[in-house]
Design a protein around this motif. Structure first.
Motif, mmCIF file in Angstrom:
data_model
loop_
_atom_site.group_PDB
_atom_site.id
_atom_site.type_symbol
_atom_site.label_atom_id
_atom_site.label_comp_id
_atom_site.label_asym_id
_atom_site.label_seq_id
_atom_site.Cartn_x
_atom_site.Cartn_y
_atom_site.Cartn_z
ATOM 1 N N SER A 1 0.721 -1.003 -0.122
ATOM 2 C CA SER A 1 0.225 0.131 -0.276
ATOM 3 C C SER A 1 0.581 1.005 -0.257
ATOM 4 O O SER A 1 1.947 1.537 0.526
ATOM 5 N N SER B 1 -6.199 2.632 -1.052
ATOM 6 C CA SER B 1 -5.354 1.189 -0.845
ATOM 7 C C SER B 1 -5.196 -0.302 -0.668
ATOM 8 O O SER B 1 -5.971 0.231 0.346
ATOM 9 N N ARG B 2 -4.585 -0.788 -1.059
ATOM 10 C CA ARG B 2 -5.101 -2.737 -0.435
ATOM 11 C C ARG B 2 -3.800 -3.488 -1.055
ATOM 12 O O ARG B 2 -3.189 -2.686 -1.755
ATOM 13 N N LEU B 3 -3.727 -4.149 0.346
ATOM 14 C CA LEU B 3 -2.754 -5.423 -0.204
ATOM 15 C C LEU B 3 -2.708 -6.264 -1.007
ATOM 16 O O LEU B 3 -3.827 -6.066 -1.732
ATOM 17 N N GLY C 1 2.352 -4.719 3.091
ATOM 18 C CA GLY C 1 1.480 -3.488 3.994
ATOM 19 C C GLY C 1 2.222 -3.606 5.258
ATOM 20 O O GLY C 1 3.317 -3.133 5.591
ATOM 21 N N ASP D 1 -13.443 3.372 3.953
ATOM 22 C CA ASP D 1 -13.903 2.420 2.648
ATOM 23 C C ASP D 1 -14.435 1.996 1.480
ATOM 24 O O ASP D 1 -14.776 2.615 0.656
ATOM 25 N N ARG E 1 -7.587 -6.385 5.299
ATOM 26 C CA ARG E 1 -6.373 -5.789 4.666
ATOM 27 C C ARG E 1 -7.035 -4.081 4.348
ATOM 28 O O ARG E 1 -5.873 -3.632 4.328
ATOM 29 N N THR E 2 -7.539 -3.946 4.486
ATOM 30 C CA THR E 2 -8.404 -2.652 4.329
ATOM 31 C C THR E 2 -7.425 -2.044 5.200
ATOM 32 O O THR E 2 -7.012 -0.766 4.987
ATOM 33 N N ASP F 1 -5.461 -3.091 7.535
ATOM 34 C CA ASP F 1 -4.471 -2.836 7.321
ATOM 35 C C ASP F 1 -3.658 -2.065 6.702
ATOM 36 O O ASP F 1 -2.486 -0.935 6.760
ATOM 37 N N ALA F 2 -4.355 -1.410 5.724
ATOM 38 C CA ALA F 2 -3.748 -0.527 4.717
ATOM 39 C C ALA F 2 -3.743 0.786 4.952
ATOM 40 O O ALA F 2 -3.353 2.229 5.543
ATOM 41 N N ARG G 1 -1.059 4.125 6.448
ATOM 42 C CA ARG G 1 -1.752 5.599 5.772
ATOM 43 C C ARG G 1 -0.918 6.277 6.661
ATOM 44 O O ARG G 1 -1.253 7.458 6.760
#
Lengths: 712, 712
Positions: free
Chosen positions: B2, B33-35, B41, B404, B626-627, B629-630, B634
C-alpha cells in the motif's frame, strides 16, 4: 444404568393447589436416576431411525417434559388467563405498574401463591412445597413476566425471607399478611456500590441497648439500596440486609424488617425512596432505591432464626462460624436462582414457539423449479433450521434437566422449610448447581429470543408479536440474582474443591467446604494471597496420580480411539464427560503451576478466569445431557422416547460442534470426525424439521398463550 | 504494497455543510489502497512492542479513525446537541413521535440534510456528495436513533427515490420541498406477504389511457404495504413500488408518487392507513401500513428516469432487459444499506464506550491480597476484558473498513447522483460488498450492545444508562433493509460468479453478471431447475486446474508450513485470505457435485446455504483486515499506528480463534498453534486494557454524547 421409574407421571389429579403441591412433593423426593461414567442408559441407539418413529403423540412427549410436577403445571394451565400473555409494552410505566399489582392480587384467589410456604407458619394455608412453588413460577413465566418477577419479589424474596429467616413471632405477625398481599414488601439487599459482593454490604443495623432498638443506617451513597423491586411504589416494608452491630462488634450480614411507607404510601421518617424509572423491560415492576438515615426499629424486627440479639445486646447464634452463618442466611437465594432459570426457560420456549410457528407459515421466495403454488416456508431453509431447531431441542433437553434440579432443590430445602436445620453439604452442592443452571438457562433465553426475533424479521420487532417484550423482560435475567459470569465461577470453585476431595479419598467433605470458602474468600479479597498459593498447590497435589489412573481406566476406550458413532449416546456422553473432567484437571494444574511460581492469589485466579468458567460450563453440559438421557430412558411412550432422543442428539452434537476446536486441539476427534459433526447437525435439523410443531405442541402451552399476532 | 497517502486528512476547514461535502468529495474519489494477496503492507511488525509505544495521543488515533470525511464528522460534532443523546424510551409512542418530528425539523437549519442531493436538482441547495451524506448519517447514529431512521426515511428513501428515479419535472415540483420538509413522505416497498422478494411485489400501477392516469391498487391482504416508516402519522405522499402495467403488459417494479394524506392528515379516498403500533425500539418512527383501493394518480407521477409511459400507454426504457431495469431501480437501496451499517457501528461504539467507561470505574470485589484501598475494577478481570475489548478493537477496525466502503459508494454512485448513467459492473460489486458489510456491522452492533448491557449488570438494564434503548433501537437493523442472512447469500452468489469469471480469464464481466442474476433467479424460483444444474457445473469447470495452480504458487508458503508468528500481520492476513479462497472453492465444488447428481436447484442451494453464508463472511473478514491494515499503513502518527495495529491484531486473532476449528480441520494450524491463539488473545486484551479509554476517546464523541448516567 438408569432404572426407569414412573416418578414423572405420579401425582394426584386434585385441582386444589395445596393438595397438588403436597401430593406431588411426596413423589419427588427420590434421587434422580443418572448414568454412570460409562455413559450407558438410553445409549446405544443409533441414528437414523425409521422417520415414522418420530411421529410421536405430542401429549406423550409433553408428559415427559412436564416431569414430576405435572399436576402443578396443569393447574397453572387452567388458571392463568391467556390475556396475561398479551404484550403490555405499550403501557406507560405507571399504567403497567398498576396492572401488574392488580394481576398480582388476582393470583391470590387461585391459591397457587401459597405452594412454597409452610402450613405451620401460615395458619394452615401454606402448601409445604418448594418444588411446586418453583414449577408454578416457571408456568407464570410463560405469561406476564412483570407479574412473574413481582410475584418473585413479594412471595419469593420478601415473604420468603420472613419464612426462612424469621421465627414464630415473625410468622405469626407478618407471614400470612405478606402471603395474602395485605402487607406488600421488598427485599433490600443489593447496594449501589457493590452488586455481587454481598458479604461487604455497607448498610448497618446497630443495636441500641438503651432503647432496645436497631438503628438502620446507610453510611453513604454507595450503601444506598438499589434496583429493589417493589421499592419505588408498592412496598410498605423492607427486609433489609445489613451488617449487624451489637456492643461495638460486627456479626456480619443479617436481615431486619424495616417499615418504609405508611398506609397512604408516603415514605416514613428517615427513609428516602427514589425510583429507578424506566427499564429495558419488566416495567410492571417498580424498582427503586432506599436510603436509611438512622431509622429505628424494635429489637423484634431482626429475623433471628440463625442469629439472635438479647435485650442487653448479647449476640447468640447456633452457627458459630460467621462465614457459615452468612452462607446459611443467603441460602434462601438458591430458590430464587432456580426460579429465574425456570422463568428464562419458559420465555425461551414461548419465543421459539412463536418463531417456529411463523417459520412454518411464512414464505420468503417461491420454490425454485417447484410446481406453481408449491410453497417453501422459512423453516425449509437450512440457515433457518440451524437458527431455531438446535435451540428448540436444547429447550426440551433443559426442561428435563431443570426438573431434576427442582427435585434436588425440593429434597434439600423442603425439610428446612418445614423446620429442619439446613444440611450444609447438600446445600452447597445444590447452590453450585443452581448457580450454574441459572447462568446456562438465562443465556439460553437471551440467545433463543435473539434468534427468534431475527427469524421473524420485521414482524419480530413489532410489540404485537410479543418477542420484543420477551427480550426486554428477560435480558436482565443474565445479571440479576447473581451475574452469570460470577455464578459460573462459583460453580467452578465448587468443582475444584470437590475435585480435590476426590483426589484425597472419601470422608473429607468438611475440608472441601473449607477449601471452597477459602477460594471464594481469596478471590473476594478476604484471605491473604499467601494462603491462596498454599491452597492452590494443595488442590492439585495428586493430580498426576489421578491422570495415570484415568489413563489406565480409559485405555482402549478413550474418545479418540473408540469406534463409536456420532449418534451413539454413549459416545456423545463420553465426549462431554471427557471435556468436563479434562477442563477441571488442567485448571487445577495451571493454578498449581502459577501459585508455585509465586503469583498472587488475584493473579492466579484472574489468569485462569476464562478456564474456570469453561470448566463450569463443561460440567453443566455433561450433567444436563446425562440427566436428560436418564429422563428419556424413564419415559413410557416409545415414540416419545425416539423423538426426545433425537432432540438430545441435536442438542449434544450442536454443543460438541460449537466447541469442536477444543476436541481437535486435544486430539480427541479427528479432522474428519469434526467435519462430520457439522454434517450430522445439518442432517438432524432436517430430520427434526417436520416435527418442529409437534415439539412446540409438547411444550403444553394452552390456546392463546403465545400471545403473538403472527402465531395466533 | 500500500502507498501511504494523506487522503484521510484532506478536506477544507469550512463549516458550511455543502462546502464541506463538496470539498471532501474531491479527495475521496481515489481507489482505496489495498494489499496484494501476499499480505504485505503494515505486516512484518512483531508483537510485543514496548508498552510505551501504545500511549498514543487520542486525537492522532481519531484522525485515522475519522477517515476521509473528517470535516463532515467535525461539523456534526458541532451541531448535534448532547440532549439528543439522552434516552427517550420513557416517552409514550405519541410523545416520542412528536419529539422525533420536531428534531427532524431542527436538523434543517444546519443544512447537513442536504449533502446527498444534487445541487442541480434542488435549486442549488444540494451538497452533491453521497459520501458526506452517509458519514453524516453515521454521526446522527451516535445520537437519537429514531431521528436517524426517520431522517433516513424522509431524506434517504423518500426524497432519495425522487432524486434517483425521478426526472426534472419531479425534481422541480417535489424535491426541494421534500428536502426542506415541506413535503413529508414515505417509501412504500415492503409488503405483508413477502418481505425479501421485492421482484414479486403484488401492488399494481395500471395505466388507464382513457384518463391518462395510473390506477394504484392492492389486490389482497398480502399486497398491503407494511412496516412503512412515516406512514402511520406524518407522510403526506408515498413513493409506491408497484408492478407497472400498460396495455395489459407488465413491465416489472416501478416507483409511483401517490398522495396518501391531505394537509390536515386525513387519509385520502381509496387509501387505508393503519399503524404498526409499539415496537421494540425506534418508537419515534411512525411505522404504518397502507392499502390502495384503485387510487388514481396522473401519468406524471411515475418516477420515470429508467422507464417511461407515453400518453397512449406505450412503454419505453433505456434499459431493455427487465431484470437489469429492476436492479437499476433498486440501485438506490445500496446507500441505505451502507447507512444502516454505519448507524449500527455508531451505536456499537456508543454502547461499548459506556460499558468500558463503567468497567474502568466500577469495583466488584476488593482485591484479593491487595493493600487496603487497592481497587480492582471490572475491566481488570479477564472475562470482562474478553467480553469488551475484542469488540472495542473490532469497532475501530470496522471504522477503517467502513471508510473505504463509503469511498467506494461515493466513487460509484456520486456520478449517478450528478446525472451519469449507472455503471452496472461496479454497481453490482458495490451492492454485494454493501450487503455483506451491512450484515457484518449490524450483527456486530447486536453482539456489542448485548455484551455492553450484561457488562453493566443491573445498571445496563435501566433506561437512564441508555444501552437498553440502543439495543431496542438497533435490533431491527439485522433484518431491515434486507435480512442479514439473505444479504450474505447475495454476496456469496456474487463471489461465486466472480470466481467463475476468474477461472475463465479476463473480459467476461458481462457473463459474470448474467451468472449472478441466474443464480439469484434460481434460488428465487425464476429459473427452471435444469438451468441451475447447468450453471452450477459451469461455475466449477476449471476448479481442479485452479487448485493445482494455487498449490504450486503457495508451495512452501502455505499457512501450515510457514514459520510465521501470530503477531505477524502477513501471517494473519494469509490465514484470513486462505479461508476466504478455500471456502469459496469448496463451495463451488460441492455445488457441482450435487448438481451433477441431478439434484434440483432448490436442493443444491439449500444444502450449501450455510456454506454460502460462511464464504461471504470469510470474504468480508479478509477484506476488512486488508483494508484496515492499509489504512493504518497510511497513518502519519507512529504511536497511533502502533495502537491501531494492536487493535487489528486483537480483531484478527479473535476472529481466527473463534473459527479455529475450521483451520484445525484443514490442517492449517497445529493444535499447539491453535491453543496459542487463545493465549495470544488473552495477552492482547491485557496489553490493550490500559488503553481502552484512550480508544474510546479516539472515537471522538463530544462531551455528553454517551448519554448514560453511569458514564457521565
Amino acid at each position: 444404568m438408569s432404572s426407569p421409574t414412573t416418578q414423572s407421571a405420579a401425582g394426584p389429579s386434585s385441582t386444589d393447589a395445596a393438595a397438588v403441591a403436597a401430593g406431588v412433593a411426596e413423589t419427588a423426593g427420590g434421587a434422580p436416576s443418572r448414568l454412570d461414567g460409562q455413559g450407558e442408559g438410553a445409549a446405544g441407539r443409533v441414528w437414523p431411525v425409521d422417520p415414522e418413529q418420530l411421529v410421536a403423540d405430542p401429549r406423550a412427549v409433553q408428559k415427559v417434559l412436564d416431569g414430576r410436577w405435572a399436576p402443578v403445571r396443569d393447574r397453572a394451565r387452567a388458571t392463568i388467563p391467556a390475556a396475561w400473555c398479551e404484550p403490555t409494552d405499550h403501557l406507560s410505566t405507571e399504567e403497567h405498574r398498576a396492572l401488574t399489582l392488580q394481576r398480582l392480587r388476582e393470583v391470590v384467589p387461585t391459591g397457587e401463591h401459597r405452594y412454597g410456604f409452610a402450613a405451620s407458619a401460615t395458619g394452615g394455608i401454606g402448601g409445604d412445597s418448594v418444588g411446586a412453588q418453583t414449577v408454578n413460577f416457571e408456568m407464570l413465566g410463560h405469561a406476564d413476566l412483570s407479574l412473574t418477577i413481582k410475584a418473585g419479589v413479594q412471595w419469593g424474596l420478601f415473604a420468603g425471607s420472613i419464612q426462612a429467616l424469621g421465627t414464630a413471632k415473625h410468622h405469626e405477625r407478618y407471614l400470612r399478611d405478606a402471603v395474602e398481599l395485605d402487607l406488600l414488601g421488598c427485599f433490600a439487599m443489593t447496594e449501589t456500590g457493590h452488586g455481587s459482593d454481598v458479604a461487604n454490604l455497607r448498610t448497618t443495623a446497630t443495636y441500641d441497648e438503651a432503647t432496645g432498638e436497631f438503628v438502620v443506617h446507610s453510611p453513604g451513597p454507595e450503601a444506598r439500596k438499589d434496583y429493589i423491586g417493589n421499592a419505588a411504589r408498592d412496598a410498605r416494608m423492607a427486609v433489609v440486609y445489613a451488617q449487624l452491630v451489637t456492643r461495638g462488634e460486627t456479626h456480619g450480614v443479617h436481615a431486619v424488617l424495616v417499615p418504609i411507607r405508611d398506609e397512604a404510601g408516603s415514605a416514613l421518617p428517615g427513609v428516602t425512596l427514589s425510583d429507578c424509572g424506566r427499564k429495558m423491560g419488566l416495567n410492571g415492576v417498580d424498582n427503586g432505591r432506599i436510603m436509611f438515615d438512622h431509622v429505628r426499629v424494635p429489637r423484634e424486627n431482626l429475623l433471628d432464626r440463625y442469629g439472635q440479639v438479647a435485650e442487653d445486646g448479647t449476640y447468640t447464634s447456633s452457627i458459630s462460624n460467621p462465614n457459615a452463618r452468612f452462607f446459611t442466611t443467603l441460602g434462601a437465594l438458591v430458590k430464587g436462582r432456580v426460579c429465574i432459570g425456570a422463568a428464562a426457560l419458559a420465555a425461551a420456549k414461548t419465543g421459539l414457539a412463536i418463531a417456529v410457528t411463523y417459520a412454518e407459515r411464512r414464505a420468503q421466495f417461491p420454490k425454485a423449479g417447484g410446481a406453481k403454488g408449491e410453497e417453501v416456508t422459512l423453516l425449509d431453509y437450512r440457515t433457518h433450521q440451524r437458527r431455531l431447531l438446535p435451540l428448540l431441542a436444547s429447550s426440551a433437553v433443559y426442561a428435563l434437566a431443570q426438573d431434576d434440579l427442582v427435585a434436588e432443590l425440593h429434597r434439600v430445602t423442603n425439610p428446612v422449610l418445614l423446620g429442619a436445620a439446613p444440611a450444609p453439604g447438600p446445600q452447597k452442592a445444590l447452590e453450585a448447581k443452581a448457580a450454574g443452571m441459572k447462568a446456562l438457562l438465562t443465556w439460553h433465553a437471551t440467545r433463543s429470543l435473539q434468534e427468534a426475533r431475527e427469524a421473524c424479521g420485521g414482524s419480530g420487532f413489532l410489540s404485537e408479536n410479543r418477542i420484543a417484550q420477551l427480550k426486554g423482560d428477560t435480558d436482565v435475567f443474565t445479571t440479576f440474582e447473581g451475574d452469570n459470569t460470577v455464578l459460573l465461577q462459583l460453580l467452578g470453585k465448587h468443582l475444584l474443591s470437590e475435585h480435590r476431595d476426590a483426589l484425597k479419598g472419601a470422608g473429607r467433605i468438611g475440608q472441601a467446604r473449607a477449601v471452597t470458602t477459602s477460594l471464594v474468600d481469596a478471590y473476594a479479597g478476604r484471605t491473604p494471597a499467601r494462603a491462596v498459593a498454599g491452597f492452590v498447590g494443595e488442590v492439585v497435589t495428586d493430580i498426576s496420580a489421578l491422570r495415570q489412573r484415568g489413563a489406565a481406566k480409559q485405555a482402549g476406550s478413550a474418545p479418540e480411539e473408540a469406534d463409536s458413532e456420532l449418534f451413539d449416546r454413549a459416545w456423545q456422553l463420553r465426549m462431554l464427560e471427557h471435556r468436563e473432567r479434562r477442563t477441571l484437571e488442567s485448571l487445577a494444574l495451571r493454578m498449581r503451576k502459577r501459585a508455585q511460581a509465586g503469583e498472587s492469589g488475584f493473579t492466579v485466579m484472574n489468569e485462569v478466569q476464562d478456564h474456570l468458567v469453561l470448566a463450569a460450563r463443561a460440567h453443566l453440559d455433561a450433567w444436563v445431557a446425562r440427566t436428560a438421557d436418564a429422563a428419556i430412558a424413564r419415559a413410557e411412550d416409545e415414540r416419545a422416547k425416539v423423538l426426545l432422543s433425537r432432540l438430545l442428539d441435536l442438542h449434544v452434537l450442536s454443543l460438541v460442534e460449537a466447541d469442536r476446536a477444543w476436541y481437535l486441539e486435544r486430539g480427541l476427534v479427528t479432522a474428519g470426525r469434526s467435519r462430520e459433526l457439522t454434517t450430522a447437525v445439518n442432517a438432524l435439523c432436517a430430520q427434526v424439521r417436520p416435527h418442529a410443531l409437534r415439539v412446540v405442541d409438547a411444550f403444553g402451552l394452552p390456546q392463546g398463550w403465545l400471545g403473538a399476532h403472527i402465531a395466533s
